[in-house]
Design a protein around this motif. Structure first.
Motif, PDB file in Angstrom:
ATOM      1  N   THR A 122       0.695  -1.120  -0.140  1.00 54.15           N
ATOM      2  CA  THR A 122      -0.070   0.062   0.145  1.00 54.15           C
ATOM      3  C   THR A 122       0.791   1.209   0.012  1.00 54.15           C
ATOM      4  OG1 THR A 122      -1.812  -1.130   1.330  1.00 54.15           O
ATOM      5  CG2 THR A 122      -1.640   1.369   0.995  1.00 54.15           C
ATOM      6  N   MET A 124       0.504   5.301   0.448  1.00 61.11           N
ATOM      7  CA  MET A 124      -0.284   6.427   1.084  1.00 61.11           C
ATOM      8  C   MET A 124       0.148   7.637   0.365  1.00 61.11           C
ATOM      9  SD  MET A 124      -1.972   4.557   2.927  1.00 61.11           S
ATOM     10  CE  MET A 124      -3.406   5.817   3.481  1.00 61.11           C
ATOM     11  N   LYS A 126      -1.336  11.976  -0.611  1.00 68.74           N
ATOM     12  CA  LYS A 126      -1.978  13.066  -0.099  1.00 68.74           C
ATOM     13  C   LYS A 126      -3.504  13.038  -0.529  1.00 68.74           C
ATOM     14  CE  LYS A 126       2.046  16.360  -0.118  1.00 68.74           C
ATOM     15  NZ  LYS A 126       2.556  17.572  -1.002  1.00 68.74           N
ATOM     16  N   GLY A 127      -4.340  13.429   0.431  1.00 67.06           N
ATOM     17  CA  GLY A 127      -5.673  13.508   0.154  1.00 67.06           C
ATOM     18  C   GLY A 127      -6.030  14.922   0.586  1.00 67.06           C
ATOM     19  N   GLU A 128      -7.523  15.344   0.226  1.00 66.27           N
ATOM     20  CA  GLU A 128      -8.157  16.594   0.619  1.00 66.27           C
ATOM     21  C   GLU A 128      -7.920  17.028   2.278  1.00 66.27           C
ATOM     22  OE1 GLU A 128     -11.782  17.055  -0.922  1.00 66.27           O
ATOM     23  OE2 GLU A 128     -11.165  16.632  -3.027  1.00 66.27           O
ATOM     24  N   CYS A 132      -7.049  11.758   6.223  1.00 70.92           N
ATOM     25  CA  CYS A 132      -7.609  11.087   5.214  1.00 70.92           C
ATOM     26  C   CYS A 132      -6.738  10.909   3.795  1.00 70.92           C
ATOM     27  CB  CYS A 132      -9.248  11.523   4.762  1.00 70.92           C
ATOM     28  SG  CYS A 132     -10.334  11.460   6.158  1.00 70.92           S
ATOM     29  N   PRO A 133      -5.523  10.576   4.169  1.00 76.05           N
ATOM     30  CA  PRO A 133      -4.395  10.312   3.025  1.00 76.05           C
ATOM     31  C   PRO A 133      -5.114   9.305   2.155  1.00 76.05           C
ATOM     32  CG  PRO A 133      -3.804   9.341   5.050  1.00 76.05           C
ATOM     33  CD  PRO A 133      -4.894  10.092   5.487  1.00 76.05           C
ATOM     34  N   LYS A 134      -4.953   9.366   0.973  1.00 75.66           N
ATOM     35  CA  LYS A 134      -5.554   8.487  -0.266  1.00 75.66           C
ATOM     36  C   LYS A 134      -4.640   7.198  -0.001  1.00 75.66           C
ATOM     37  CE  LYS A 134      -6.372   8.188  -5.000  1.00 75.66           C
ATOM     38  NZ  LYS A 134      -6.049   8.732  -6.432  1.00 75.66           N
ATOM     39  N   VAL A 136      -3.542   3.694  -1.926  1.00 76.37           N
ATOM     40  CA  VAL A 136      -3.245   3.117  -3.221  1.00 76.37           C
ATOM     41  C   VAL A 136      -2.648   1.863  -3.372  1.00 76.37           C
ATOM     42  CG1 VAL A 136      -2.449   3.350  -5.599  1.00 76.37           C
ATOM     43  CG2 VAL A 136      -3.279   5.501  -4.548  1.00 76.37           C
ATOM     44  N   GLU A 200       3.521  13.817  -3.920  1.00 78.80           N
ATOM     45  CA  GLU A 200       2.131  13.297  -3.752  1.00 78.80           C
ATOM     46  C   GLU A 200       2.370  12.213  -2.775  1.00 78.80           C
ATOM     47  OE1 GLU A 200      -0.953  14.538  -4.410  1.00 78.80           O
ATOM     48  OE2 GLU A 200       0.520  16.268  -5.028  1.00 78.80           O
TER      49      GLU A 200
END
Length: 424
Positions: A122, A124, A126-128, A132-134, A136, A200
Protein backbone atom coordinates in the motif's frame (compact mmCIF):
# COMPACT_ATOMS: atom_id res chain seq x y z
CA UNK A 1 -8.15 -26.06 -7.31
CA UNK A 2 -8.83 -22.92 -9.35
CA UNK A 3 -9.73 -20.95 -6.21
CA UNK A 4 -6.59 -22.16 -4.45
CA UNK A 5 -4.25 -21.22 -7.32
CA UNK A 6 -5.88 -17.82 -7.79
CA UNK A 7 -5.58 -17.09 -4.07
CA UNK A 8 -1.88 -18.05 -4.15
CA UNK A 9 -1.20 -15.88 -7.20
CA UNK A 10 -3.15 -12.82 -6.08
CA UNK A 11 -2.34 -12.96 -2.36
CA UNK A 12 1.02 -11.19 -2.50
CA UNK A 13 0.15 -9.02 0.54
CA UNK A 14 -2.39 -9.33 3.37
CA UNK A 15 -4.47 -6.55 1.82
CA UNK A 16 -4.54 -8.37 -1.51
CA UNK A 17 -5.60 -11.61 0.18
CA UNK A 18 -8.50 -9.73 1.77
CA UNK A 19 -9.25 -8.12 -1.59
CA UNK A 20 -9.39 -11.58 -3.17
CA UNK A 21 -11.73 -12.76 -0.41
CA UNK A 22 -14.02 -9.76 -0.93
CA UNK A 23 -14.27 -10.40 -4.67
CA UNK A 24 -14.96 -14.08 -4.06
CA UNK A 25 -17.74 -13.36 -1.57
CA UNK A 26 -19.29 -10.64 -3.74
CA UNK A 27 -19.58 -13.11 -6.62
CA UNK A 28 -21.34 -15.48 -4.23
CA UNK A 29 -23.94 -12.85 -3.35
CA UNK A 30 -22.54 -11.54 -0.07
CA UNK A 31 -23.40 -7.98 0.94
CA UNK A 32 -20.80 -5.63 2.43
CA UNK A 33 -21.46 -4.08 5.84
CA UNK A 34 -19.33 -1.41 7.51
CA UNK A 35 -17.72 -1.58 10.93
CA UNK A 36 -18.20 2.14 11.63
CA UNK A 37 -21.91 2.15 10.75
CA UNK A 38 -25.04 0.62 12.27
CA UNK A 39 -26.36 -2.39 10.42
CA UNK A 40 -29.27 -4.81 10.69
CA UNK A 41 -28.57 -8.25 9.18
CA UNK A 42 -31.64 -10.14 8.02
CA UNK A 43 -32.56 -13.79 8.47
CA UNK A 44 -31.02 -15.75 5.63
CA UNK A 45 -28.62 -12.89 4.83
CA UNK A 46 -24.96 -13.25 3.77
CA UNK A 47 -22.57 -10.49 4.76
CA UNK A 48 -18.93 -9.49 5.11
CA UNK A 49 -17.16 -6.71 7.02
CA UNK A 50 -13.61 -5.41 6.55
CA UNK A 51 -12.81 -3.12 9.52
CA UNK A 52 -9.30 -2.57 8.09
CA UNK A 53 -7.94 -3.37 4.62
CA UNK A 54 -5.99 -6.37 5.95
CA UNK A 55 -8.72 -8.12 7.95
CA UNK A 56 -12.12 -9.54 7.02
CA UNK A 57 -15.10 -11.17 8.72
CA UNK A 58 -18.01 -12.83 6.94
CA UNK A 59 -21.15 -14.44 8.30
CA UNK A 60 -24.40 -16.04 7.24
CA UNK A 61 -27.65 -15.71 9.22
CA UNK A 62 -29.93 -18.72 9.56
CA UNK A 63 -33.48 -18.59 8.26
CA UNK A 64 -34.94 -18.81 11.78
CA UNK A 65 -34.30 -15.97 14.22
CA UNK A 66 -32.89 -17.10 17.58
CA UNK A 67 -31.48 -14.95 20.37
CA UNK A 68 -29.39 -17.81 21.74
CA UNK A 69 -27.80 -19.92 19.05
CA UNK A 70 -24.75 -21.98 18.26
CA UNK A 71 -22.28 -20.11 16.09
CA UNK A 72 -19.82 -22.07 13.95
CA UNK A 73 -16.62 -20.08 13.38
CA UNK A 74 -13.38 -20.68 11.53
CA UNK A 75 -10.31 -18.45 11.35
CA UNK A 76 -7.11 -18.15 9.33
CA UNK A 77 -4.31 -15.63 8.91
CA UNK A 78 -3.48 -13.77 5.71
CA UNK A 79 0.19 -12.91 6.25
CA UNK A 80 3.32 -14.91 5.45
CA UNK A 81 7.08 -14.50 5.91
CA UNK A 82 8.48 -11.93 3.52
CA UNK A 83 10.79 -8.91 3.29
CA UNK A 84 9.50 -5.47 4.28
CA UNK A 85 11.01 -2.43 2.59
CA UNK A 86 12.53 0.02 5.05
CA UNK A 87 11.58 3.69 4.99
CA UNK A 88 14.78 4.72 3.21
CA UNK A 89 15.57 1.58 1.19
CA UNK A 90 18.25 2.95 -1.14
CA UNK A 91 21.62 1.28 -0.63
CA UNK A 92 24.62 0.91 -2.97
CA UNK A 93 27.33 -1.72 -3.02
CA UNK A 94 29.77 -2.81 -5.71
CA UNK A 95 28.07 -0.63 -8.35
CA UNK A 96 24.69 -2.20 -7.62
CA UNK A 97 21.43 -0.55 -6.57
CA UNK A 98 20.19 -2.45 -3.51
CA UNK A 99 17.00 -2.44 -1.43
CA UNK A 100 17.37 -2.26 2.34
CA UNK A 101 14.80 -4.61 3.84
CA UNK A 102 13.86 -6.25 7.12
CA UNK A 103 12.68 -9.82 7.61
CA UNK A 104 9.00 -10.25 8.50
CA UNK A 105 8.17 -13.51 10.26
CA UNK A 106 10.23 -16.64 10.75
CA UNK A 107 11.36 -17.36 7.22
CA UNK A 108 13.71 -20.09 6.03
CA UNK A 109 16.44 -17.65 4.98
CA UNK A 110 18.49 -19.68 2.50
CA UNK A 111 15.46 -20.56 0.35
CA UNK A 112 15.09 -16.91 -0.69
CA UNK A 113 18.39 -16.73 -2.58
CA UNK A 114 18.11 -16.44 -6.38
CA UNK A 115 14.33 -16.04 -6.43
CA UNK A 116 12.51 -13.51 -8.61
CA UNK A 117 11.06 -10.97 -6.15
CA UNK A 118 8.07 -8.77 -6.82
CA UNK A 119 7.06 -5.74 -4.76
CA UNK A 120 3.53 -5.16 -3.49
CA UNK A 121 1.66 -3.31 -0.77
CA UNK A 122 0.00 0.00 0.00
CA UNK A 123 1.20 3.49 -0.91
CA UNK A 124 -0.27 6.43 1.03
CA UNK A 125 -0.72 9.65 -0.92
CA UNK A 126 -1.91 13.14 -0.11
CA UNK A 127 -5.66 13.60 0.26
CA UNK A 128 -7.92 16.61 0.71
CA UNK A 129 -7.97 16.00 4.48
CA UNK A 130 -4.68 15.40 6.28
CA UNK A 131 -6.42 12.73 8.40
CA UNK A 132 -7.66 10.98 5.25
CA UNK A 133 -4.64 10.27 3.05
CA UNK A 134 -5.40 8.31 -0.10
CA UNK A 135 -4.46 4.60 0.00
CA UNK A 136 -3.31 3.14 -3.31
CA UNK A 137 -2.76 -0.59 -3.79
CA UNK A 138 0.42 -1.46 -5.68
CA UNK A 139 1.81 -4.66 -7.14
CA UNK A 140 4.77 -4.54 -9.52
CA UNK A 141 3.34 -7.45 -11.50
CA UNK A 142 6.90 -8.38 -12.41
CA UNK A 143 10.10 -9.28 -10.57
CA UNK A 144 11.94 -6.14 -9.46
CA UNK A 145 14.77 -7.65 -7.44
CA UNK A 146 16.78 -10.75 -6.61
CA UNK A 147 18.96 -11.80 -3.67
CA UNK A 148 21.94 -13.32 -5.46
CA UNK A 149 23.58 -16.27 -3.79
CA UNK A 150 27.32 -16.63 -3.62
CA UNK A 151 29.24 -19.27 -5.55
CA UNK A 152 30.37 -22.37 -3.64
CA UNK A 153 33.97 -21.48 -4.56
CA UNK A 154 33.72 -18.32 -2.45
CA UNK A 155 31.82 -19.90 0.46
CA UNK A 156 33.36 -23.33 0.89
CA UNK A 157 31.46 -23.98 4.13
CA UNK A 158 28.06 -23.26 2.56
CA UNK A 159 27.07 -26.93 2.89
CA UNK A 160 28.35 -27.20 6.47
CA UNK A 161 25.92 -25.14 8.52
CA UNK A 162 26.50 -21.68 7.04
CA UNK A 163 24.90 -19.02 9.25
CA UNK A 164 23.35 -16.22 7.18
CA UNK A 165 23.75 -12.59 8.24
CA UNK A 166 20.30 -11.12 7.51
CA UNK A 167 21.48 -7.51 7.34
CA UNK A 168 24.42 -8.23 5.08
CA UNK A 169 23.48 -11.24 2.94
CA UNK A 170 19.74 -10.84 2.42
CA UNK A 171 19.92 -7.46 0.68
CA UNK A 172 18.12 -7.63 -2.70
CA UNK A 173 19.68 -6.23 -5.87
CA UNK A 174 17.32 -4.04 -7.91
CA UNK A 175 19.71 -2.87 -10.64
CA UNK A 176 23.34 -2.76 -11.73
CA UNK A 177 25.11 0.53 -12.24
CA UNK A 178 23.76 2.22 -9.14
CA UNK A 179 25.45 5.61 -9.48
CA UNK A 180 22.12 7.45 -9.51
CA UNK A 181 20.62 5.34 -6.70
CA UNK A 182 20.41 7.97 -3.96
CA UNK A 183 17.98 8.81 -1.17
CA UNK A 184 14.53 9.30 -2.67
CA UNK A 185 15.23 7.25 -5.78
CA UNK A 186 12.81 4.51 -4.80
CA UNK A 187 9.96 6.97 -4.16
CA UNK A 188 10.59 8.46 -7.59
CA UNK A 189 10.42 4.96 -9.05
CA UNK A 190 7.10 4.38 -7.27
CA UNK A 191 5.77 7.71 -8.52
CA UNK A 192 6.60 6.69 -12.09
CA UNK A 193 4.88 3.34 -11.60
CA UNK A 194 1.75 5.01 -10.18
CA UNK A 195 1.88 7.88 -12.67
CA UNK A 196 1.88 10.55 -9.97
CA UNK A 197 4.30 13.20 -8.77
CA UNK A 198 6.78 12.00 -6.14
CA UNK A 199 5.70 14.83 -3.81
CA UNK A 200 2.25 13.18 -3.56
CA UNK A 201 3.67 10.06 -1.87
CA UNK A 202 3.72 10.34 1.92
CA UNK A 203 4.53 6.80 3.08
CA UNK A 204 4.20 3.15 2.13
CA UNK A 205 3.92 -0.38 3.47
CA UNK A 206 5.56 -2.58 0.84
CA UNK A 207 6.93 -6.08 0.90
CA UNK A 208 8.97 -8.24 -1.45
CA UNK A 209 7.37 -11.58 -2.35
CA UNK A 210 8.40 -14.66 -4.27
CA UNK A 211 7.15 -14.13 -7.83
CA UNK A 212 7.30 -17.86 -8.65
CA UNK A 213 3.99 -19.39 -9.74
CA UNK A 214 2.44 -22.35 -7.89
CA UNK A 215 2.71 -25.64 -9.78
CA UNK A 216 1.42 -29.19 -9.71
CA UNK A 217 4.36 -31.60 -9.40
CA UNK A 218 4.93 -35.34 -9.11
CA UNK A 219 4.43 -38.33 -11.38
CA UNK A 220 0.69 -38.16 -10.73
CA UNK A 221 0.69 -34.35 -10.32
CA UNK A 222 -0.70 -34.88 -6.84
CA UNK A 223 1.53 -32.33 -5.08
CA UNK A 224 1.22 -28.55 -5.04
CA UNK A 225 4.52 -26.66 -4.81
CA UNK A 226 4.52 -22.89 -4.56
CA UNK A 227 4.88 -19.80 -2.41
CA UNK A 228 2.47 -18.78 0.34
CA UNK A 229 0.82 -22.17 0.90
CA UNK A 230 1.11 -21.32 4.59
CA UNK A 231 -1.41 -19.91 5.06
CA UNK A 232 -3.27 -19.03 1.88
CA UNK A 233 -4.25 -22.67 1.32
CA UNK A 234 -6.21 -22.34 4.57
CA UNK A 235 -7.76 -19.03 3.45
CA UNK A 236 -8.87 -20.57 0.15
CA UNK A 237 -10.29 -23.64 1.90
CA UNK A 238 -12.22 -21.42 4.33
CA UNK A 239 -13.79 -19.41 1.51
CA UNK A 240 -14.81 -22.48 -0.48
CA UNK A 241 -16.17 -24.33 2.57
CA UNK A 242 -17.95 -21.29 4.00
CA UNK A 243 -19.92 -20.71 0.79
CA UNK A 244 -20.80 -24.40 0.45
CA UNK A 245 -21.59 -25.06 4.11
CA UNK A 246 -24.49 -22.77 4.90
CA UNK A 247 -26.91 -23.89 7.66
CA UNK A 248 -30.65 -23.21 7.75
CA UNK A 249 -30.48 -22.50 11.49
CA UNK A 250 -27.74 -20.68 13.36
CA UNK A 251 -24.92 -18.43 12.27
CA UNK A 252 -21.75 -19.37 10.41
CA UNK A 253 -18.78 -17.03 10.67
CA UNK A 254 -15.22 -16.77 9.31
CA UNK A 255 -12.41 -14.38 10.21
CA UNK A 256 -9.21 -13.55 8.34
CA UNK A 257 -6.58 -11.89 10.54
CA UNK A 258 -3.20 -10.29 9.86
CA UNK A 259 0.13 -10.38 11.75
CA UNK A 260 0.02 -13.99 12.94
CA UNK A 261 3.62 -14.45 11.81
CA UNK A 262 4.80 -11.73 14.21
CA UNK A 263 2.60 -12.46 17.22
CA UNK A 264 -0.90 -11.14 16.32
CA UNK A 265 -0.59 -8.25 18.78
CA UNK A 266 -2.02 -5.50 16.57
CA UNK A 267 -5.32 -3.86 15.64
CA UNK A 268 -5.71 -6.41 12.80
CA UNK A 269 -4.42 -9.38 14.77
CA UNK A 270 -6.29 -12.16 16.54
CA UNK A 271 -4.84 -11.11 19.90
CA UNK A 272 -7.06 -8.01 19.98
CA UNK A 273 -10.65 -7.07 20.79
CA UNK A 274 -11.62 -6.73 17.13
CA UNK A 275 -13.42 -10.08 16.89
CA UNK A 276 -15.32 -9.43 20.11
CA UNK A 277 -16.39 -6.02 18.84
CA UNK A 278 -17.71 -7.41 15.54
CA UNK A 279 -19.63 -10.20 17.26
CA UNK A 280 -21.14 -7.75 19.77
CA UNK A 281 -22.32 -5.56 16.88
CA UNK A 282 -23.95 -8.51 15.14
CA UNK A 283 -25.71 -9.77 18.27
CA UNK A 284 -26.81 -6.30 19.31
CA UNK A 285 -28.24 -5.69 15.83
CA UNK A 286 -30.60 -8.68 16.23
CA UNK A 287 -31.71 -7.59 19.70
CA UNK A 288 -29.45 -9.73 21.89
CA UNK A 289 -28.02 -8.61 25.20
CA UNK A 290 -24.44 -9.35 26.26
CA UNK A 291 -25.74 -12.17 28.45
CA UNK A 292 -27.48 -13.68 25.42
CA UNK A 293 -24.25 -13.43 23.47
CA UNK A 294 -22.32 -15.15 26.28
CA UNK A 295 -24.90 -17.94 26.33
CA UNK A 296 -24.56 -18.31 22.56
CA UNK A 297 -20.76 -18.45 22.76
CA UNK A 298 -21.01 -21.21 25.37
CA UNK A 299 -22.85 -23.27 22.73
CA UNK A 300 -20.50 -22.29 19.90
CA UNK A 301 -17.47 -23.93 18.27
CA UNK A 302 -14.51 -22.70 16.27
CA UNK A 303 -11.66 -23.90 14.08
CA UNK A 304 -8.25 -22.28 13.80
CA UNK A 305 -7.03 -23.24 10.32
CA UNK A 306 -3.29 -23.12 9.68
CA UNK A 307 -0.60 -25.21 8.04
CA UNK A 308 0.68 -28.32 9.84
CA UNK A 309 4.12 -29.94 9.69
CA UNK A 310 4.04 -33.03 7.49
CA UNK A 311 6.25 -36.02 8.29
CA UNK A 312 9.32 -35.52 6.09
CA UNK A 313 10.76 -38.56 4.26
CA UNK A 314 14.32 -37.22 4.58
CA UNK A 315 14.02 -36.19 8.25
CA UNK A 316 12.22 -39.05 9.97
CA UNK A 317 13.60 -37.98 13.35
CA UNK A 318 11.87 -34.56 13.25
CA UNK A 319 8.31 -35.79 13.83
CA UNK A 320 6.78 -37.48 16.85
CA UNK A 321 7.44 -41.20 17.38
CA UNK A 322 3.78 -42.26 17.12
CA UNK A 323 1.55 -39.22 16.41
CA UNK A 324 2.50 -37.74 13.07
CA UNK A 325 0.80 -36.35 9.95
CA UNK A 326 1.62 -37.77 6.52
CA UNK A 327 1.39 -35.64 3.40
CA UNK A 328 -1.38 -37.06 1.22
CA UNK A 329 -3.30 -38.79 4.01
CA UNK A 330 -5.79 -36.11 5.00
CA UNK A 331 -6.33 -32.92 6.97
CA UNK A 332 -4.67 -32.78 10.37
CA UNK A 333 -5.79 -31.94 13.89
CA UNK A 334 -2.97 -30.26 15.81
CA UNK A 335 -3.00 -31.41 19.43
CA UNK A 336 -0.94 -30.37 22.46
CA UNK A 337 -1.21 -31.28 26.13
CA UNK A 338 0.31 -27.90 27.03
CA UNK A 339 -2.53 -25.79 25.49
CA UNK A 340 -0.23 -24.64 22.72
CA UNK A 341 -3.13 -25.30 20.36
CA UNK A 342 -6.84 -24.74 20.91
CA UNK A 343 -7.70 -28.42 20.38
CA UNK A 344 -9.42 -30.25 23.22
CA UNK A 345 -10.74 -33.81 23.33
CA UNK A 346 -14.38 -32.73 22.84
CA UNK A 347 -13.65 -30.89 19.61
CA UNK A 348 -11.35 -33.67 18.44
CA UNK A 349 -14.23 -36.11 18.99
CA UNK A 350 -16.64 -33.87 17.04
CA UNK A 351 -14.28 -33.66 14.07
CA UNK A 352 -13.62 -37.40 14.23
CA UNK A 353 -17.39 -37.96 14.09
CA UNK A 354 -17.76 -35.65 11.09
CA UNK A 355 -14.83 -37.33 9.34
CA UNK A 356 -16.46 -40.74 9.84
CA UNK A 357 -19.91 -39.52 8.74
CA UNK A 358 -18.62 -37.94 5.52
CA UNK A 359 -15.73 -40.34 4.90
CA UNK A 360 -13.06 -37.63 5.12
CA UNK A 361 -9.44 -38.67 5.84
CA UNK A 362 -8.37 -37.01 9.09
CA UNK A 363 -5.09 -37.29 11.03
CA UNK A 364 -3.80 -36.00 14.34
CA UNK A 365 -0.34 -34.65 15.16
CA UNK A 366 1.66 -33.89 18.30
CA UNK A 367 5.01 -32.10 18.43
CA UNK A 368 8.12 -33.93 19.52
CA UNK A 369 9.09 -33.10 23.08
CA UNK A 370 12.44 -31.70 21.94
CA UNK A 371 11.25 -29.77 18.83
CA UNK A 372 8.90 -26.83 19.19
CA UNK A 373 6.38 -26.33 16.39
CA UNK A 374 4.81 -23.02 15.36
CA UNK A 375 2.10 -20.98 17.05
CA UNK A 376 -1.47 -20.39 15.84
CA UNK A 377 -4.46 -18.13 16.30
CA UNK A 378 -6.34 -20.84 18.17
CA UNK A 379 -5.40 -20.23 21.82
CA UNK A 380 -5.60 -16.44 21.38
CA UNK A 381 -9.18 -16.58 20.14
CA UNK A 382 -10.20 -18.96 22.91
CA UNK A 383 -8.69 -16.68 25.54
CA UNK A 384 -10.70 -13.67 24.31
CA UNK A 385 -13.98 -15.53 23.71
CA UNK A 386 -14.19 -18.79 25.69
CA UNK A 387 -15.46 -21.45 23.27
CA UNK A 388 -14.70 -25.03 22.35
CA UNK A 389 -12.19 -24.98 19.52
CA UNK A 390 -9.62 -26.91 17.56
CA UNK A 391 -6.51 -26.26 15.46
CA UNK A 392 -6.59 -27.98 12.10
CA UNK A 393 -4.68 -27.69 8.84
CA UNK A 394 -2.95 -29.20 5.84
CA UNK A 395 0.32 -31.11 6.44
CA UNK A 396 3.09 -29.62 4.33
CA UNK A 397 6.83 -29.70 3.82
CA UNK A 398 9.23 -26.75 4.03
CA UNK A 399 6.84 -24.48 5.91
CA UNK A 400 8.10 -20.84 5.83
CA UNK A 401 10.29 -21.59 2.84
CA UNK A 402 10.13 -19.40 -0.25
CA UNK A 403 8.28 -22.40 -1.77
CA UNK A 404 6.32 -24.96 0.21
CA UNK A 405 4.82 -28.33 -0.76
CA UNK A 406 1.55 -30.05 0.09
CA UNK A 407 -0.78 -32.70 -1.37
CA UNK A 408 -3.79 -31.57 -3.38
CA UNK A 409 -5.88 -34.36 -1.80
CA UNK A 410 -5.19 -32.90 1.68
CA UNK A 411 -6.56 -29.55 0.53
CA UNK A 412 -9.70 -31.30 -0.67
CA UNK A 413 -9.99 -33.15 2.65
CA UNK A 414 -9.67 -29.86 4.56
CA UNK A 415 -12.45 -28.31 2.47
CA UNK A 416 -14.66 -31.35 3.13
CA UNK A 417 -14.21 -31.35 6.91
CA UNK A 418 -14.75 -27.59 7.24
CA UNK A 419 -17.87 -27.79 5.05
CA UNK A 420 -19.19 -30.58 7.27
CA UNK A 421 -18.45 -28.44 10.33
CA UNK A 422 -20.52 -25.58 8.90
CA UNK A 423 -23.41 -27.72 7.62
CA UNK A 424 -24.18 -29.94 10.64
Amino acid sequence: MDTLFECLKQGTTPERVVGFAKDYLKKEGFEELYYDKLFAPKSGGRYYISPFPDVLFAFTMGQKRAYIQSVRMAFAHVDQPCFKLKSRPEYKSMECAMLNVEVYGGMMDHTWFDRPLGVAGTVMMKGEDVFCPKAVSYDSGRPLAVIPGIAIHMQRDANNGWKIDRQKELMPVAAVGGAQWTEGSFVHFLAKELEVDASEILSYDLNLYNYDAPQLVGIEQDLVCGPRLDNLASVSALLESFVEGERSNGMNFIGLFNHEEVGSFSKSGADSELLTGVLEQIFESIGCTKNMMRASMAKSYYLSVDGAHGAHPNYIDRCDTTTRAYVGQGATIKASGTCKYASDCKMEAILAGLAEKYDVPLQIINDRNNIRGGTTLGPMIGSHIPMVGCDIGIPMWAMHSARETMALSDYEALCQIITAFFVN
